[in-house]
Design a protein around this motif. Structure first.
Motif, PDB file in Angstrom:
ATOM      1  N   ARG A  66       0.813  -1.208   0.000  1.00  0.00           N
ATOM      2  CA  ARG A  66       0.000   0.000   0.000  1.00  0.00           C
ATOM      3  C   ARG A  66       0.857   1.274   0.000  1.00  0.00           C
ATOM      4  NH1 ARG A  66      -2.530  -3.607   3.374  1.00  0.00           N
ATOM      5  NH2 ARG A  66      -4.658  -4.234   2.826  1.00  0.00           N
ATOM      6  N   LEU A  67       2.156   1.119  -0.074  1.00  0.00           N
ATOM      7  CA  LEU A  67       3.045   2.270  -0.225  1.00  0.00           C
ATOM      8  C   LEU A  67       3.099   2.670  -1.684  1.00  0.00           C
ATOM      9  CD1 LEU A  67       5.163   4.260   0.935  1.00  0.00           C
ATOM     10  CD2 LEU A  67       6.905   2.497   0.491  1.00  0.00           C
ATOM     11  N   GLY A  68       2.719   3.923  -1.959  1.00  0.00           N
ATOM     12  CA  GLY A  68       2.819   4.441  -3.315  1.00  0.00           C
ATOM     13  C   GLY A  68       4.187   5.068  -3.528  1.00  0.00           C
ATOM     14  N   THR A  69       4.217   6.251  -4.105  1.00  0.00           N
ATOM     15  CA  THR A  69       5.471   6.967  -4.329  1.00  0.00           C
ATOM     16  C   THR A  69       5.645   8.043  -3.269  1.00  0.00           C
ATOM     17  OG1 THR A  69       5.442   6.585  -6.717  1.00  0.00           O
ATOM     18  CG2 THR A  69       6.744   8.442  -5.930  1.00  0.00           C
ATOM     19  N   GLY A  70       6.773   7.978  -2.559  1.00  0.00           N
ATOM     20  CA  GLY A  70       7.120   9.066  -1.663  1.00  0.00           C
ATOM     21  C   GLY A  70       7.605  10.251  -2.473  1.00  0.00           C
ATOM     22  N   PHE A  71       7.548  11.436  -1.870  1.00  0.00           N
ATOM     23  CA  PHE A  71       8.053  12.577  -2.624  1.00  0.00           C
ATOM     24  C   PHE A  71       8.872  13.512  -1.732  1.00  0.00           C
ATOM     25  CE2 PHE A  71       3.995  13.979  -1.060  1.00  0.00           C
ATOM     26  CZ  PHE A  71       4.055  15.350  -0.892  1.00  0.00           C
ATOM     27  N   LEU A  72       9.942  13.992  -2.317  1.00  0.00           N
ATOM     28  CA  LEU A  72      10.854  14.925  -1.670  1.00  0.00           C
ATOM     29  C   LEU A  72      10.608  16.303  -2.248  1.00  0.00           C
ATOM     30  CD1 LEU A  72      13.456  15.647  -0.005  1.00  0.00           C
ATOM     31  CD2 LEU A  72      14.749  15.049  -2.067  1.00  0.00           C
ATOM     32  N   GLN A  73      10.193  17.226  -1.410  1.00  0.00           N
ATOM     33  CA  GLN A  73       9.945  18.602  -1.841  1.00  0.00           C
ATOM     34  C   GLN A  73      11.174  19.444  -1.488  1.00  0.00           C
ATOM     35  OE1 GLN A  73       7.380  21.704   0.312  1.00  0.00           O
ATOM     36  NE2 GLN A  73       5.966  20.757  -1.129  1.00  0.00           N
ATOM     37  N   LEU A  74      11.945  19.803  -2.497  1.00  0.00           N
ATOM     38  CA  LEU A  74      13.122  20.626  -2.243  1.00  0.00           C
ATOM     39  C   LEU A  74      12.696  22.073  -1.981  1.00  0.00           C
ATOM     40  CD1 LEU A  74      15.564  19.278  -4.970  1.00  0.00           C
ATOM     41  CD2 LEU A  74      15.625  18.812  -2.504  1.00  0.00           C
ATOM     42  N   PRO A  75      13.353  22.753  -1.060  1.00  0.00           N
ATOM     43  CA  PRO A  75      12.998  24.152  -0.808  1.00  0.00           C
ATOM     44  C   PRO A  75      13.354  25.030  -2.006  1.00  0.00           C
ATOM     45  CG  PRO A  75      14.962  23.549   0.422  1.00  0.00           C
ATOM     46  CD  PRO A  75      14.434  22.279  -0.178  1.00  0.00           C
ATOM     47  N   ALA A  76      12.710  26.178  -2.083  1.00  0.00           N
ATOM     48  CA  ALA A  76      12.942  27.102  -3.202  1.00  0.00           C
ATOM     49  C   ALA A  76      14.363  27.637  -3.213  1.00  0.00           C
ATOM     50  CB  ALA A  76      11.939  28.248  -3.155  1.00  0.00           C
ATOM     51  N   THR A  77      15.091  27.456  -2.123  1.00  0.00           N
ATOM     52  CA  THR A  77      16.490  27.906  -2.046  1.00  0.00           C
ATOM     53  C   THR A  77      17.472  26.824  -2.471  1.00  0.00           C
ATOM     54  OG1 THR A  77      16.507  27.246   0.290  1.00  0.00           O
ATOM     55  CG2 THR A  77      16.008  29.558  -0.206  1.00  0.00           C
ATOM     56  N   PHE A  78      16.964  25.632  -2.825  1.00  0.00           N
ATOM     57  CA  PHE A  78      17.854  24.548  -3.260  1.00  0.00           C
ATOM     58  C   PHE A  78      18.116  24.732  -4.748  1.00  0.00           C
ATOM     59  CE2 PHE A  78      19.461  20.448  -4.384  1.00  0.00           C
ATOM     60  CZ  PHE A  78      20.041  19.943  -3.231  1.00  0.00           C
ATOM     61  N   ALA A  79      19.256  25.370  -5.063  1.00  0.00           N
ATOM     62  CA  ALA A  79      19.579  25.793  -6.426  1.00  0.00           C
ATOM     63  C   ALA A  79      20.461  24.750  -7.131  1.00  0.00           C
ATOM     64  CB  ALA A  79      20.298  27.140  -6.371  1.00  0.00           C
ATOM     65  N   PRO A  80      20.649  24.897  -8.449  1.00  0.00           N
ATOM     66  CA  PRO A  80      21.435  23.918  -9.203  1.00  0.00           C
ATOM     67  C   PRO A  80      22.853  23.710  -8.691  1.00  0.00           C
ATOM     68  CG  PRO A  80      20.158  25.259 -10.712  1.00  0.00           C
ATOM     69  CD  PRO A  80      19.965  25.861  -9.354  1.00  0.00           C
ATOM     70  N   HIS A  81      23.445  24.712  -8.039  1.00  0.00           N
ATOM     71  CA  HIS A  81      24.821  24.510  -7.581  1.00  0.00           C
ATOM     72  C   HIS A  81      24.904  23.462  -6.470  1.00  0.00           C
ATOM     73  CE1 HIS A  81      23.527  27.501  -4.472  1.00  0.00           C
ATOM     74  NE2 HIS A  81      24.391  26.834  -3.714  1.00  0.00           N
ATOM     75  N   ARG A  82      23.749  23.042  -5.937  1.00  0.00           N
ATOM     76  CA  ARG A  82      23.727  21.986  -4.928  1.00  0.00           C
ATOM     77  C   ARG A  82      23.391  20.621  -5.528  1.00  0.00           C
ATOM     78  NH1 ARG A  82      20.587  24.618   0.326  1.00  0.00           N
ATOM     79  NH2 ARG A  82      22.240  26.077   0.911  1.00  0.00           N
TER      80      ARG A  82
END
Length: 293
Positions: A137-153
């Motif tokens: 019954r586990l579907g897909t978990g999701f990770l919400q990155l903050p708006a400050t998580f930029a490409p350089h990370r």
């Protein structure tokens, strides 16, 4: 969901993007052997506004999940962002819902926001151990990155997906605008996700049309739709989504999770019902619609 929410939507261009060529290629190569699984739900089950609408009158809080799971077949489990439920709680939730119901838990904010993916193996381990008690019954978990998580990370993100447990399905939501301004940055990070079989979250919200990117990195889709109080444009957008998912089904998509947010919880129910109606209309699916009083 406040991200990208606008009070005045009259100047927004709600044009629906074209299919991403990389998504078309990926789905065409999926080799799907079974029919597409489609799950549609809302972000909460524990709101009293549902009583008398999709829950019977006088429903007690302890019964909310039981009745919610008889109306929808999935839940965007946002509460796990704030606290990881105990293993006993997860088992109780699992035993409350039908066999075909799926929980899609949000990764804890301790991982995404407080530590920004840095040295989070301990929290990931606890989260994964507890979520495994959902079983099938586990579907897909999701990770919400903050708006400050930029490409350089992105290097930090790559390290994270390398050790994230492969048995916990995961999709990632990007919010920093730079990922969408820079095609090179976007394709680099999406390539990493595709390599490690990690999905993307597509968000359809009035104030940030860039996050409606249409790029899948696995043959599974996780979509967060944010309505505007059942405005007529919301219905047009949901019809466009039904057509897009039909095209993905034709190409070979395996699984779709579609979560409907509204300015009020009851609005999300009406929008989800309309989406199910439209999806059943344009596909061979026969998804159960909620019974609304």
């Amino acid at each position: 969901m406040d991200f990208g929410k606008l009070i005045d939507i009259t100047t927004v261009d709600f044009s629906f993007p074209e299919n991403d060529p990389s998504t078309i290629s990926l789905l065409s190569a999926s080799g799907r052997k079974t029919p597409t699984e489609v799950y549609v739900g809302c972000p909460v089950w524990g709101d009293e506004a549902y009583i008398g609408k999709i829950y019977p009158p006088k429903t007690r809080p302890a019964q909310f999940l039981h009745y919610y799971s008889r109306q929808f077949n999935t839940i965007e489990l946002n509460s796990t962002f704030y606290n990881i439920p105990t293993e006993q709680t997860v088992k109780r939730w699992k035993d409350t819902v039908p066999e075909d119901f799926r929980f899609c838990p949000k990764l804890p904010g301790e991982i995404s926001h407080n530590r920004s993916l840095h040295q989070v193996q301990d929290v990931v381990e606890v989260f994964a151990r507890h979520m495994r008690h959902f079983g099938h019954r586990l579907g897909t978990g999701f990770l919400q990155l903050p708006a400050t998580f930029a490409p350089h990370r992105s290097g930090r993100l790559e390290d994270f997906v390398k050790y994230f447990p492969a048995d916990i399905p995961l999709a990632i939501e990007f919010r920093d605008p730079e990922f969408f301004r820079s095609q090179a940055a976007r394709e680099a990070v999406f390539g990493v996700l595709e390599e490690h079989r990690i999905g993307t979250v597509i968000t359809d919200v009035a104030g940030r049309r860039d996050v409606l990117h249409q790029r899948l990195t696995t043959p599974r889709a996780t979509i967060r739709f944010v309505g505007n109080n059942v405005d007529p444009i919301d219905l047009d957008r949901l019809e466009a989504w039904a057509d897009r998912i039909r095209s993905w089904m034709d190409l070979g998509i395996e699984q779709v999770f579609f979560f409907v947010h509204g300015p009020e919880v009851v609005a999300s129910v009406y929008l989800a019902d309309y989406f199910i109606e439209q999806l059943n209309r344009v596909t061979s699916l026969d998804l159960k619609r909620p019974v609304i009083s």
